[in-house]
Every structure is written in structure tokens, then in C-alpha cells.
Design an enzyme around this catalytic site. Structure first.
Site, mmCIF file in Angstrom:
data_model
loop_
_atom_site.group_PDB
_atom_site.id
_atom_site.type_symbol
_atom_site.label_atom_id
_atom_site.label_comp_id
_atom_site.label_asym_id
_atom_site.label_seq_id
_atom_site.Cartn_x
_atom_site.Cartn_y
_atom_site.Cartn_z
ATOM 1 N N HIS A 144 34.327 53.220 36.956
ATOM 2 C CA HIS A 144 34.789 54.063 38.062
ATOM 3 C C HIS A 144 34.061 55.390 37.890
ATOM 4 O O HIS A 144 33.836 55.839 36.752
ATOM 5 C CB HIS A 144 36.281 54.389 37.976
ATOM 6 N N GLU A 275 38.954 43.672 45.777
ATOM 7 C CA GLU A 275 39.739 43.102 44.665
ATOM 8 C C GLU A 275 41.217 43.093 45.049
ATOM 9 O O GLU A 275 41.873 44.135 45.042
ATOM 10 C CB GLU A 275 39.509 43.958 43.407
ATOM 11 N N GLU A 311 40.894 38.929 40.305
ATOM 12 C CA GLU A 311 41.372 39.277 38.951
ATOM 13 C C GLU A 311 42.523 38.338 38.605
ATOM 14 O O GLU A 311 43.505 38.238 39.360
ATOM 15 C CB GLU A 311 41.830 40.740 38.893
ATOM 16 N N HIS A 314 46.041 39.774 38.561
ATOM 17 C CA HIS A 314 46.500 40.088 39.922
ATOM 18 C C HIS A 314 46.943 38.799 40.627
ATOM 19 O O HIS A 314 47.900 38.801 41.401
ATOM 20 C CB HIS A 314 45.379 40.746 40.740
ATOM 21 N N ASP A 339 37.422 39.375 37.530
ATOM 22 C CA ASP A 339 37.929 40.277 36.493
ATOM 23 C C ASP A 339 38.730 39.390 35.551
ATOM 24 O O ASP A 339 39.873 39.001 35.838
ATOM 25 C CB ASP A 339 38.799 41.400 37.092
ATOM 26 N N ASP A 350 51.064 44.092 35.317
ATOM 27 C CA ASP A 350 49.643 43.872 35.052
ATOM 28 C C ASP A 350 49.346 44.304 33.609
ATOM 29 O O ASP A 350 49.051 45.472 33.361
ATOM 30 C CB ASP A 350 48.876 44.756 36.059
ATOM 31 N N ASP A 352 46.913 43.255 31.722
ATOM 32 C CA ASP A 352 45.462 43.318 31.464
ATOM 33 C C ASP A 352 45.091 42.892 30.049
ATOM 34 O O ASP A 352 44.439 43.638 29.305
ATOM 35 C CB ASP A 352 44.947 44.762 31.702
#
Ligand code: XUL
Ligand code: CO
Length: 479
Positions: A144, A275, A311, A314, A339, A350, A352
């Protein structure tokens, strides 16, 4: 040691630790010039001393710092493993993740961090990032805009900060032959985006987001990025009571169209990716899942301009499996990037995590193989170390484990294809459509009168077994 001395020592160590944790906090978004003053981007020697270049050693290796399944140059199903997998490192989790959570302070105290969000620190961090990727043998990265460079007091100052870091990244890319898989704009952390970016009810915020995406597209293009991602973290609502959903969706579509126009204007040929995520941080995010995103793209005439970045975590948040989302994207010609991460079956948000479930990886890779790969997309490890994982080597172990899992998934898909039984089971299941009448229906010519006549002639159909347990047995035998 006496009780009183022990207590003093404990209090002192607690104070030291608190100071270290406090020092980890970043400068505020409207960066005060003093924040990070005195920091230097100099660094003596390696950032990861003692960590070797990670090599493939095969499944019998017991070394944590080695690949057991990922052998970059090995050809599987007609492509090198590195070309099927096109791995990338997510800058934000790997180099900006602090281990902080809503209940606790940061836990990671990386040796190269000085606790500031200064430009000097951003440069030093970028150098550590490139050494990390080189040692791992990964030649792509994702970022980002605001992960890599600090905000300034004005947009002009922020862009100048970004330019300075991007210049260094470009130089490091030249020295290593590493490129961005994708870039993106962070349109969710700054308070100005609290009601959304492209869907904010404030026109000046919409404009700010446009300016930020313009710059992020230009920077991604300059760095030779192959894709650009839109994750609408706050493009949604917290309550419909104060929301004009129709108007917000139209604004979002116009924003995306303007991004397409700017991409063409600057000659950026990378793929634009959306996404999906159903919620978090908003109660409802407009890009709920692949199917919702596809219908949005169709309604606003944007198909053909966008693909989807699926993802896995997600996907599960939206109530689907990752495989479902990948297949929905694939059969609609939209599968652009993955992802690669996973959630926790007992936790509802989430998390991750690095994906290490071999069965899941095999399903993911079966979609990738059916899609003939993801290029110009690839795999991004949008995954973070657990809060409790605080050793520098854990950064390597996490990526190696995630990469080996996907590689193992690919090897399993090759086994399934070579064996052929599962494909044959699916082919047989539909073989009644490989007939004259089936072909007529599939060509859209199966009118109801003809079909009624056929039913009167055939009588009650004999319906065969779905063979689900056999399908599961065949799948498991390849793992
Ligand atoms: C958040 C998320 C993002 C995007 C990029 O859940 O996945 O990191 O991948 O903005
Ligand atoms: Co993501």
C-alpha cells in the site's frame, strides 16, 4: 536474590519493556517534523545475519529454514513451479505488522526498527524488505502507498515522501530483479476515510481518494507492477438508516471508471483487480463476494476492465469456501490473483494466517491449474505472524511454510490429473448431456414441448448415485 531486589528488577524490566513498546508507536498521520528526527537509514551489515539463502532440500529435510516441497525451477504440469505460483511478500504484514491487537500493545521488536514512522526508517525498512525477499527467493512484492512511506502534512508533502521511498525501491529492484506483483492505495486508515473513500458522502473525501489512487497507480506503473488492487475496506456502511446505498454504489462505479481512464492515460497495462470482502471494518462492504462483485461490474459496464483478487480468509467470512470463490471467479473469466491466507474455523474474523492446510491448498491449486495459472497475477501472502511469534526467523519460517503448502497443493493436483479418476467421475456424472437431446438443451434449443414429448416416451428417469464419498476418497488419496 532477595524479594525486594527481585521486585525492583521486575519493575525495571517492565518499565523497559513498556518504553520499547511505546517507542514502537508510529508518528501521527499529520507527521510532525520532529517525529523520527535523528533516525538514520544507515545499517551496518545484514539485516538477517545467520539466515542463509533458503534452498530446496526435499521432503526428508528436517531444517525449518529449507523448502521441502517448493522447488522453483522444477517443471510440474508443463510449467516451472515458480511460474505457477508467482509468490509475493506483503510489505504491510511482514514489515509493518507490530503484533498489536485491540487488547494489547505491539509485541514485535525487530532490530532494525527505531520506533518511528520517519523517512529514514522507511528507507531502512525497505532495504530489510529486499534482503528478506532475496534470502527467501521470492521475486515479487505487494504494497500500500502508506505502508512504505509516511504521510506528510499536505498531499504534496505526502507524495514527495512517497517519491523518495519509491526511488529507493526502484534502485533496490534494479539490483535484485524483484518487481511488484501489485500496488494499492491505503484508503481506510486515515480518519478522513471514516465514512468510506469513493463511497464517502463528502465530495472532498471522494476527491482526495481519487488523488491518492492516481498517485498509487502512477507509482505502481513506475515500479513495473503487473497489477493494481482495489480493496474497499470502508466502501460500505455501518447502518442503512444514514446511507443512500444507490448513490454510494454509483459513486463507486464512477470512481472505478475514472481509475480505468487514468490507467489508460498513463499507459499502465497492468490488470486492475477488485478484492471482495463481506465486512470488517464496515458492517457491510459492497464488494461482498465474487458473485456480488461480478454483478456490480456487469451493471456498471466495467467487465473486461477488472479481474478479481480472491482472498481465502475473506471467502470464508462471506460464508463460502475459498474454492467456491476461486471457481466462481474462474468460470466467469475473472480469476486474477490470490491473497493466500486462511482464517481460524473457531474464530469469526479476518485472522490472516498463513495457509498450511494441504487439502485446502490442493483445492486452491486445482482452480489455478484449471485457469492455466494466474499470470500476470500470482500469490500474495496477505498473512501475518501470530502476535506471540516474536523471533526474526519466524518471518522466514511462516513464508517457507506457506510456500511449501501451496507447492504441495500443486504436486497433489498433478497426481490427481495423472490418475484421472476424479475427472472421469465428474465427466461420467454429466454424460447424459453428451447425447442428441443433451446437446440440443446445451445449445439453448430445448423447448418445453419437445422435452415433454421425450418424457412421455422415456417414462420415469433412473437417477444414478452422486458418488460423493468416492470423490472424497479419490481426492484424499492424492494428499
Ligand atoms: C484486508 C486486506 C487488504 C488488501 C489490500 O483484509 O486483505 O490487506 O489485501 O488492501
Ligand atoms: Co488481502
Amino acid at each position: 536474590m532477595k524479594g525486594a531486589e527481585l521486585l525492583t528488577l521486575l519493575v525495571a524490566s517492565f518499565l523497559c519493556l513498556s518504553a520499547a513498546i511505546a517507542a514502537q508507536e508510529t508518528c501521527p498521520a499529520d507527521l510532525d517534523a520532529k517525529c523520527g528526527d535523528g533516525a538514520s537509514d544507515d545499517w551496518e551489515g545484514e539485516f538477517f545475519p545467520g539466515i542463509p539463502k533458503i534452498k530446496y532440500e526435499g521432503p526428508t529435510s528436517k531444517k525449518p529454514l529449507s523448502y521441502k516441497w517448493y522447488n522453483a525451477e522444477e517443471v510440474i504440469l508443463g510449467k516451472k513451479m515458480k511460474d505457477w505460483l508467482r509468490f509475493s511478500v506483503a510489505f504491510w504484514h511482514t514489515f509493518r505488522g507490530t503484533g498489536g491487537d485491540p487488547f494489547g500493545a505491539p509485541t514485535k521488536v525487530w532490530p532494525w526498527e527505531d520506533g518511528t514512522n520517519s523517512l529514514a526508517m522507511a528507507k531502512r525498512r525497505m532495504k530489510a524488505h529486499f534482503e528478506f525477499m532475496e534470502k527467501l527467493g521470492v521475486d515479487r512484492w505487494c504494497f500500500h502507498d502508506r505502508d512504505i512511506a509516511p504521510d506528510g502534512k499536505t498531499l504534496a508533502e505526502t507524495n514527495a515522501n512517497l517519491d523518495e521511498i519509491v526511488k529507493l525501491a526502484k534502485q533496490l529492484q534494479g539490483e535484485t530483479n524483484i518487481k511488484p506483483l501489485w500496488g494499492t492505495a491505503q484508503l481506510f486508515m486515515h480518519p478522513r476515510y471514516m465514512h468510506g473513500a469513493a463511497t464517502s458522502p463528502e465530495v472532498k473525501v471522494y476527491a482526495y481518494a481519487a488523488a491518492q489512487v492516481k498517485k498509487a497507480l502512477e507509482v505502481t506503473h513506475y515500479l513495473g507492477g503487473e497489477n493494481y488492487v482495489f480493496w474497499g475496506g470502508r466502501e460500505g456502511y455501518q447502518t442503512l438508516l444514514n446511507t443512500d446505498m444507490k448513490r454510494e454504489l454509483e459513486h463507486l462505479a464512477n470512481f472505478l471508471q475514472a481509475a480505468v481512464d487514468h490507467k489508460k492515460k498513463i499507459g499502465f497495462n497492468g490488470t486492475l483487480l477488485i478484492e471482495p470482502k463481506p465486512q470488517e471494518p464496515t458492517k457491510h462492504q459492497y464488494d461482498w463476494d465474487v458473485a456480488t462483485t461480478f454483478s456490480f461490474l456487469q451493471k456498471y459496464g466495467l467487465t473486461g476492465e477488472f479481474k478479481i483478487n480472491v482472498e481465502c480468509n475473506h471467502a470464508t467470512l462471506s460464508g463460502h469456501s475459498c474454492h467456491h470463490e476461486l471457481e466462481t471467479a474462474r468460470i466467469n473469466g475473472l480469476l486474477g490473483n490470490i491473497d493466500a491466507n486462511t482464517g481460524d474455523p473457531q474464530v469469526g474474523w479476518d485472522t490472516d494466517e498463513f495457509l498450511t492446510d494441504i487439502s485446502e491448498a490442493t483445492l486452491v491449486m486445482s482452480s489455478v491449474v484449471k485457469n492455466d495459472g494466474l499470470a500476470p497475477g500470482g500469490f500474495n501472502f496477505d498473512a501475518k505472524l501470530r502476535r506471540e511469534s516474536t523471533d526474526v526467523e519466524d518471518m522466514f519460517i511462516a513464508h517457507i511454510s506457506g510456500m511449501d503448502t501451496m507447492a504441495r497443493g500443486l504436486r497433489n493436483v498433478a497426481k490427481l490429473i495423472e490418475d484421472g479418476s476424479l475427472d472421469e467421475l465428474v465427466r461420467k456424472r454429466y454424460q447424459s448431456f453428451d447425447t442428441e437431446i443433451g446437446a440440443m438443451i446445451e445449445a439453448g434449443k430445448g423447448d418445453f414441448e419437445t422435452l415433454e414429448k421425450k418424457v412421455l416416451e422415456w417414462g420415469e428417469p433412473i437417477v444414478p448415485s452422486g458418488k460423493q464419498e468416492l470423490a472424497e476418497m479419490l481426492f484424499q488419496s492424492a494428499l
